[in-house]
Design a protein around this motif. Structure first.
Motif, PDB file in Angstrom:
ATOM      1  N   ASP A   1       0.492  -1.306   0.086  1.00  0.00           N
ATOM      2  CA  ASP A   1      -0.169   0.196   0.161  1.00  0.00           C
ATOM      3  C   ASP A   1       0.542   0.886   0.145  1.00  0.00           C
ATOM      4  OD1 ASP A   1      -3.486   1.004   0.743  1.00  0.00           O
ATOM      5  OD2 ASP A   1      -2.035   2.005   1.543  1.00  0.00           O
ATOM      6  N   ALA A   2       1.571   1.311   0.606  1.00  0.00           N
ATOM      7  CA  ALA A   2       2.723   3.126   0.578  1.00  0.00           C
ATOM      8  C   ALA A   2       3.240   2.521  -0.523  1.00  0.00           C
ATOM      9  CB  ALA A   2       4.088   2.221   2.370  1.00  0.00           C
ATOM     10  N   LEU A   3       4.096   1.043  -0.987  1.00  0.00           N
ATOM     11  CA  LEU A   3       4.985   1.316  -2.075  1.00  0.00           C
ATOM     12  C   LEU A   3       4.133   2.240  -3.065  1.00  0.00           C
ATOM     13  CD1 LEU A   3       6.938  -1.256  -3.468  1.00  0.00           C
ATOM     14  CD2 LEU A   3       6.111   0.552  -4.824  1.00  0.00           C
ATOM     15  N   MET A   4       3.151   1.316  -3.238  1.00  0.00           N
ATOM     16  CA  MET A   4       2.671   1.496  -3.808  1.00  0.00           C
ATOM     17  C   MET A   4       2.088   3.234  -4.166  1.00  0.00           C
ATOM     18  SD  MET A   4       2.235  -0.624  -6.840  1.00  0.00           S
ATOM     19  CE  MET A   4       1.103  -0.639  -7.539  1.00  0.00           C
ATOM     20  N   ASN A   5       1.051   3.794  -3.004  1.00  0.00           N
ATOM     21  CA  ASN A   5       1.198   4.895  -3.139  1.00  0.00           C
ATOM     22  C   ASN A   5       2.517   6.369  -3.170  1.00  0.00           C
ATOM     23  OD1 ASN A   5      -1.813   5.509  -2.122  1.00  0.00           O
ATOM     24  ND2 ASN A   5      -1.528   4.041  -0.431  1.00  0.00           N
ATOM     25  N   TRP A   6       2.898   5.371  -2.920  1.00  0.00           N
ATOM     26  CA  TRP A   6       4.443   6.757  -3.420  1.00  0.00           C
ATOM     27  C   TRP A   6       4.239   6.263  -4.807  1.00  0.00           C
ATOM     28  CZ3 TRP A   6       8.802   3.767  -5.771  1.00  0.00           C
ATOM     29  CH2 TRP A   6       9.673   4.992  -5.634  1.00  0.00           C
ATOM     30  N   ALA A   7       4.380   5.035  -5.091  1.00  0.00           N
ATOM     31  CA  ALA A   7       4.730   5.360  -6.925  1.00  0.00           C
ATOM     32  C   ALA A   7       3.430   6.548  -7.616  1.00  0.00           C
ATOM     33  CB  ALA A   7       5.280   4.686  -7.668  1.00  0.00           C
ATOM     34  N   GLN A   8       2.186   5.824  -7.461  1.00  0.00           N
ATOM     35  CA  GLN A   8       1.146   6.494  -7.479  1.00  0.00           C
ATOM     36  C   GLN A   8       1.156   8.169  -7.723  1.00  0.00           C
ATOM     37  OE1 GLN A   8      -2.948   6.263  -6.737  1.00  0.00           O
ATOM     38  NE2 GLN A   8      -3.652   5.916  -8.718  1.00  0.00           N
ATOM     39  N   GLY A   9       2.351   9.058  -6.567  1.00  0.00           N
ATOM     40  CA  GLY A   9       2.373   9.790  -6.803  1.00  0.00           C
ATOM     41  C   GLY A   9       3.617  11.075  -7.219  1.00  0.00           C
ATOM     42  N   ILE A  10       4.117   9.950  -7.554  1.00  0.00           N
ATOM     43  CA  ILE A  10       5.250  10.388  -8.805  1.00  0.00           C
ATOM     44  C   ILE A  10       5.474  10.096 -10.036  1.00  0.00           C
ATOM     45  CG2 ILE A  10       7.203   9.306  -9.967  1.00  0.00           C
ATOM     46  CD1 ILE A  10       8.457   8.675  -6.636  1.00  0.00           C
ATOM     47  N   LEU A  11       4.043   8.893 -10.493  1.00  0.00           N
ATOM     48  CA  LEU A  11       3.414   8.940 -11.569  1.00  0.00           C
ATOM     49  C   LEU A  11       2.607  10.134 -11.893  1.00  0.00           C
ATOM     50  CD1 LEU A  11       2.812   5.218 -11.546  1.00  0.00           C
ATOM     51  CD2 LEU A  11       4.479   6.000 -12.809  1.00  0.00           C
ATOM     52  N   ASP A  12       1.288  10.651 -11.334  1.00  0.00           N
ATOM     53  CA  ASP A  12       0.590  11.585 -10.827  1.00  0.00           C
ATOM     54  C   ASP A  12       1.416  13.174 -11.108  1.00  0.00           C
ATOM     55  OD1 ASP A  12      -0.796   9.655 -11.792  1.00  0.00           O
ATOM     56  OD2 ASP A  12      -1.520  10.181  -9.612  1.00  0.00           O
ATOM     57  N   ASP A  13       2.694  13.167 -10.779  1.00  0.00           N
ATOM     58  CA  ASP A  13       3.665  14.414 -10.840  1.00  0.00           C
ATOM     59  C   ASP A  13       4.036  14.862 -12.455  1.00  0.00           C
ATOM     60  OD1 ASP A  13       5.196  16.453 -11.223  1.00  0.00           O
ATOM     61  OD2 ASP A  13       6.014  16.022  -8.482  1.00  0.00           O
ATOM     62  N   GLU A  14       3.578  16.117 -12.566  1.00  0.00           N
ATOM     63  CA  GLU A  14       4.057  15.906 -14.639  1.00  0.00           C
ATOM     64  C   GLU A  14       5.090  16.801 -14.213  1.00  0.00           C
ATOM     65  OE1 GLU A  14       0.652  16.951 -16.765  1.00  0.00           O
ATOM     66  OE2 GLU A  14      -0.737  15.912 -16.464  1.00  0.00           O
ATOM     67  N   THR A  15       5.687  17.362 -13.327  1.00  0.00           N
ATOM     68  CA  THR A  15       7.306  17.890 -13.290  1.00  0.00           C
ATOM     69  C   THR A  15       7.834  16.531 -13.449  1.00  0.00           C
ATOM     70  OG1 THR A  15       7.693  17.537 -10.432  1.00  0.00           O
ATOM     71  CG2 THR A  15       6.122  20.016 -12.093  1.00  0.00           C
ATOM     72  N   ILE A  16       7.434  15.194 -13.165  1.00  0.00           N
ATOM     73  CA  ILE A  16       8.414  14.550 -13.870  1.00  0.00           C
ATOM     74  C   ILE A  16       8.255  13.488 -14.472  1.00  0.00           C
ATOM     75  CG2 ILE A  16       9.391  11.996 -11.889  1.00  0.00           C
ATOM     76  CD1 ILE A  16       8.785  13.340  -9.302  1.00  0.00           C
ATOM     77  N   PHE A  17       6.653  13.261 -14.497  1.00  0.00           N
ATOM     78  CA  PHE A  17       6.159  12.323 -15.503  1.00  0.00           C
ATOM     79  C   PHE A  17       5.164  13.046 -16.752  1.00  0.00           C
ATOM     80  CE2 PHE A  17       7.832   9.472 -13.285  1.00  0.00           C
ATOM     81  CZ  PHE A  17       7.780   7.560 -14.568  1.00  0.00           C
ATOM     82  N   PRO A  18       6.030  14.013 -17.228  1.00  0.00           N
ATOM     83  CA  PRO A  18       4.550  15.039 -18.311  1.00  0.00           C
ATOM     84  C   PRO A  18       4.150  14.235 -19.324  1.00  0.00           C
ATOM     85  CG  PRO A  18       7.283  15.346 -18.548  1.00  0.00           C
ATOM     86  CD  PRO A  18       7.750  14.062 -17.423  1.00  0.00           C
ATOM     87  N   ASN A  19       2.964  14.535 -18.927  1.00  0.00           N
ATOM     88  CA  ASN A  19       2.187  14.359 -20.288  1.00  0.00           C
ATOM     89  C   ASN A  19       1.829  14.925 -21.475  1.00  0.00           C
ATOM     90  OD1 ASN A  19       0.983  11.615 -19.765  1.00  0.00           O
ATOM     91  ND2 ASN A  19      -0.370  12.203 -18.315  1.00  0.00           N
ATOM     92  N   LYS A  20       2.343  16.280 -21.174  1.00  0.00           N
ATOM     93  CA  LYS A  20       2.216  17.289 -22.403  1.00  0.00           C
ATOM     94  C   LYS A  20       2.905  17.709 -23.427  1.00  0.00           C
ATOM     95  CE  LYS A  20      -1.292  20.390 -19.043  1.00  0.00           C
ATOM     96  NZ  LYS A  20      -1.011  22.039 -18.281  1.00  0.00           N
ATOM     97  N   ILE A  21       3.105  18.096 -25.161  1.00  0.00           N
ATOM     98  CA  ILE A  21       3.848  17.947 -26.065  1.00  0.00           C
ATOM     99  C   ILE A  21       4.928  19.226 -25.844  1.00  0.00           C
ATOM    100  CG2 ILE A  21       4.848  18.702 -27.857  1.00  0.00           C
ATOM    101  CD1 ILE A  21       1.296  17.179 -28.733  1.00  0.00           C
ATOM    102  N   GLY A  22       6.078  19.031 -25.116  1.00  0.00           N
ATOM    103  CA  GLY A  22       6.895  19.867 -25.306  1.00  0.00           C
ATOM    104  C   GLY A  22       8.043  20.162 -23.578  1.00  0.00           C
ATOM    105  N   VAL A  23       6.824  19.540 -22.929  1.00  0.00           N
ATOM    106  CA  VAL A  23       7.428  19.321 -21.337  1.00  0.00           C
ATOM    107  C   VAL A  23       8.247  18.661 -21.631  1.00  0.00           C
ATOM    108  CG1 VAL A  23       6.752  19.225 -18.462  1.00  0.00           C
ATOM    109  CG2 VAL A  23       5.078  20.038 -20.216  1.00  0.00           C
ATOM    110  N   PRO A  24       9.925  19.136 -20.859  1.00  0.00           N
ATOM    111  CA  PRO A  24      10.844  18.409 -20.481  1.00  0.00           C
ATOM    112  C   PRO A  24      11.178  17.383 -19.293  1.00  0.00           C
ATOM    113  CG  PRO A  24      11.578  20.256 -20.402  1.00  0.00           C
ATOM    114  CD  PRO A  24      10.333  20.269 -20.343  1.00  0.00           C
ATOM    115  N   PHE A  25      12.097  16.086 -19.473  1.00  0.00           N
ATOM    116  CA  PHE A  25      11.600  15.604 -18.452  1.00  0.00           C
ATOM    117  C   PHE A  25      13.115  16.051 -17.598  1.00  0.00           C
ATOM    118  CE2 PHE A  25       9.362  12.639 -21.726  1.00  0.00           C
ATOM    119  CZ  PHE A  25       9.630  11.738 -20.532  1.00  0.00           C
TER     120      PHE A  25
END
Length: 218
Positions: free
Chosen positions: A116-140
């Protein structure tokens, strides 16, 4: 997919949303799905010519998170604090949780609490668009690859726990082929891009050797 895995009565995490249509990650996910459909997992993990590695890593990190979300959801009625009081991958490997926020030091948790802790931690990172950007042109982010390596290393522990502690139950549910395909895909991907140190993979060494041999014989 949820109905197939019979997840109606199980606890799962919210699947990471798909990349918006028209973005590079959306296109890469469609490419990966098409390649997976061919049954050739080795081809499915190779970076397509001319594509950005970070985009490829992002697409697969999200997909492995979603796969494990579904697979672990099938055993939550068996993976309880009473049955799995410690997060292990067999008798020789025990994991402690630390996230630097709620758990500032390595802490022993039951397997369900750890996942539970691991998946919540990972989901927080995956949903952070400064880390996992979804928009065109946004750098990693410059440390993106290191972030992916940390996520993958920790996701492996769930595979290890499923195989070591719940494989009989997974077989009884008739979904062992799905677990095997998911892990084989995961293993080929992390070895293709050197994302997890070999010593971290020790709990599933025998399975890893078998996958590598089968892959080499193709």
């Amino acid at each position: 997919m949820s109905a197939f895995f019979n997840l109606g009565k199980t606890r799962t995490f919210r699947p990471r949303k798909d990349a918006p249509e028209g973005t590079k990650q959306y296109q890469l996910r469609k490419y990966a799905e098409a390649t997976l459909g061919s049954g050739n997992l080795r081809a499915a993990v190779v970076l397509p010519e001319g594509e950005d590695l970070n985009e490829w890593l992002a697409v697969h990190t999200v997909d492995f998170f979603n796969h494990l979300n579904m697979l672990y959801g099938t055993v939550t009625e068996f993976c309880t604090p009473e049955e799995c009081p410690v997060m292990t991958a067999g008798p020789r490997f025990e994991y402690f949780w630390e996230d630097g926020v709620k758990y500032k030091r390595p802490t022993k948790l039951s397997a369900p609490d750890y996942v539970d802790a691991l998946m919540n931690w990972a989901q927080g990172i995956l949903d952070d668009e400064t880390i996992f950007p979804n928009k065109i042109g946004v750098p990693f982010h410059r440390n993106f690859r290191e972030t992916v390596k940390t996520i993958m290393r920790r996701l492996f522990r769930i595979y290890g726990h499923l195989y070591s502690n719940h494989f009989d139950q997974i077989c009884a549910l008739g979904i062992e082929a799905h677990l095997n395909t998911s892990y084989r895909h995961f293993y080929l991907f992390i070895t293709e891009f050197d994302l997890v140190d070999k010593k971290e993979l020790a709990p599933l060494d025998d399975l890893n050797v078998a996958i590598a041999r089968e892959d080499a014989s193709r």
